[in-house]
Design an enzyme around this catalytic site. Structure first.
Site, short mmCIF file in Angstrom:
data_model
loop_
_atom_site.label_atom_id
_atom_site.label_comp_id
_atom_site.label_asym_id
_atom_site.label_seq_id
_atom_site.Cartn_x
_atom_site.Cartn_y
_atom_site.Cartn_z
N LYS A 173 -1.05 68.34 4.24
CA LYS A 173 -0.42 69.22 3.32
C LYS A 173 -0.97 69.15 2.01
CE LYS A 173 4.41 67.97 4.88
NZ LYS A 173 5.62 67.35 4.53
N TYR B 295 9.73 76.35 7.23
CA TYR B 295 10.84 75.31 6.83
C TYR B 295 12.47 76.04 6.82
CZ TYR B 295 7.71 71.61 5.56
OH TYR B 295 6.64 70.46 5.55
N PHE C 231 16.35 70.40 -1.82
CA PHE C 231 14.69 70.45 -2.16
C PHE C 231 14.13 71.65 -1.61
CE2 PHE C 231 15.60 67.56 1.62
CZ PHE C 231 14.94 68.26 2.49
N ARG D 119 4.48 61.30 15.34
CA ARG D 119 5.35 60.70 14.46
C ARG D 119 5.08 59.20 14.10
NH1 ARG D 119 8.86 64.41 11.60
NH2 ARG D 119 9.84 62.78 11.16
N THR E 249 9.49 59.64 6.39
CA THR E 249 9.52 60.83 5.62
C THR E 249 9.06 60.27 4.03
OG1 THR E 249 11.04 62.02 7.00
CG2 THR E 249 10.52 62.42 4.69
N ARG F 243 1.41 58.00 5.92
CA ARG F 243 2.46 58.12 4.79
C ARG F 243 2.16 57.02 3.87
NH1 ARG F 243 6.95 61.74 7.74
NH2 ARG F 243 6.37 63.90 6.93
N ASN G 279 4.32 63.99 1.07
CA ASN G 279 3.96 62.99 1.84
C ASN G 279 2.87 63.25 2.84
OD1 ASN G 279 5.48 64.91 3.30
ND2 ASN G 279 7.17 63.57 3.90
N HIS H 63 2.73 66.85 7.85
CA HIS H 63 4.12 67.45 8.69
C HIS H 63 3.63 67.13 10.13
CE1 HIS H 63 7.02 69.86 10.64
NE2 HIS H 63 5.95 70.22 11.38
N GLU I 188 6.30 75.92 16.54
CA GLU I 188 5.65 75.75 15.25
C GLU I 188 4.16 75.83 15.53
OE1 GLU I 188 8.48 72.36 13.27
OE2 GLU I 188 6.37 71.61 13.87
#
Ligand code: ADP
Ligand code: MG
Length: 140
Positions: A11, A51, A59, A87, A93, A104, A114, A117, A128
């Protein structure tokens, strides 16, 4: 266990701090192989589409603004049980809740910024990946 694929984004908070390599190394050290990768600047339309599942969440607008605030690196990752493996190395998150040694916990600035993704299911991974990559861009 089967070799599968997942979709990852490094990100804008991470690219801004020149952490593309550091994050990728954590993914590789977790047993994931980057089989496709490109650095892009997402359009607002792309970020809203990607998203869309979150569009009713409070948010959403801020999240879209954040995701287009700088370049991102979109990646296809391959490995045994890739979705869960990714993950696990990403962490929770909210970095305040993330385990030691996760991306993270190590790098995230906030629950929004964070750093990464990762897809949450094989089905979403496929969707995706197809959102950002043509099959001939996934080179192994
Ligand atoms: P994850 O990325 O861990 O799968 P979600 O799918 O729930 O988490 O949320 C997508 C992204 O939206 C998060 O990675 C984060 O950037 C942002 N986000 C989630 N919850 C919040 C929140 N409460 N406030 C601001 N941004 C959030
Ligand atoms: Mg998610």
């Amino acid at each position: 266990m089967a070799v599968t694929r997942t979709f990852s984004i490094i990100k804008p908070d991470a690219t801004r701090r020149n952490l593309t390599g550091a994050v990728t190394k954590m993914l590789e050290d977790a047993g994931l192989r980057v089989v496709a990768s490109k650095r892009i600047k997402m359009s607002r339309e792309q970020a809203e589409g990607f998203y869309a599942v979150h569009k009713e969440r409070p948010f959403f607008g801020e999240l879209v603004d954040f995701m287009i605030s700088g370049p991102v690196v979109v990646q296809v990752l391959e490995g045994e049980n890739a979705v869960k493996r990714n993950r696990d190395v990403m962490g929770a998150t909210n970095p305040a809740d993330a385990d030691e040694g996760t991306i993270r916990k190590t790098y995230a600035e906030s629950i929004e910024a964070n750093s990464v993704h990762g897809s949450d299911s094989d089905e979403n991974a496929k969707t995706e990946i197809e959102f950002f990559f043509d099959e001939d861009e996934i080179v192994g």
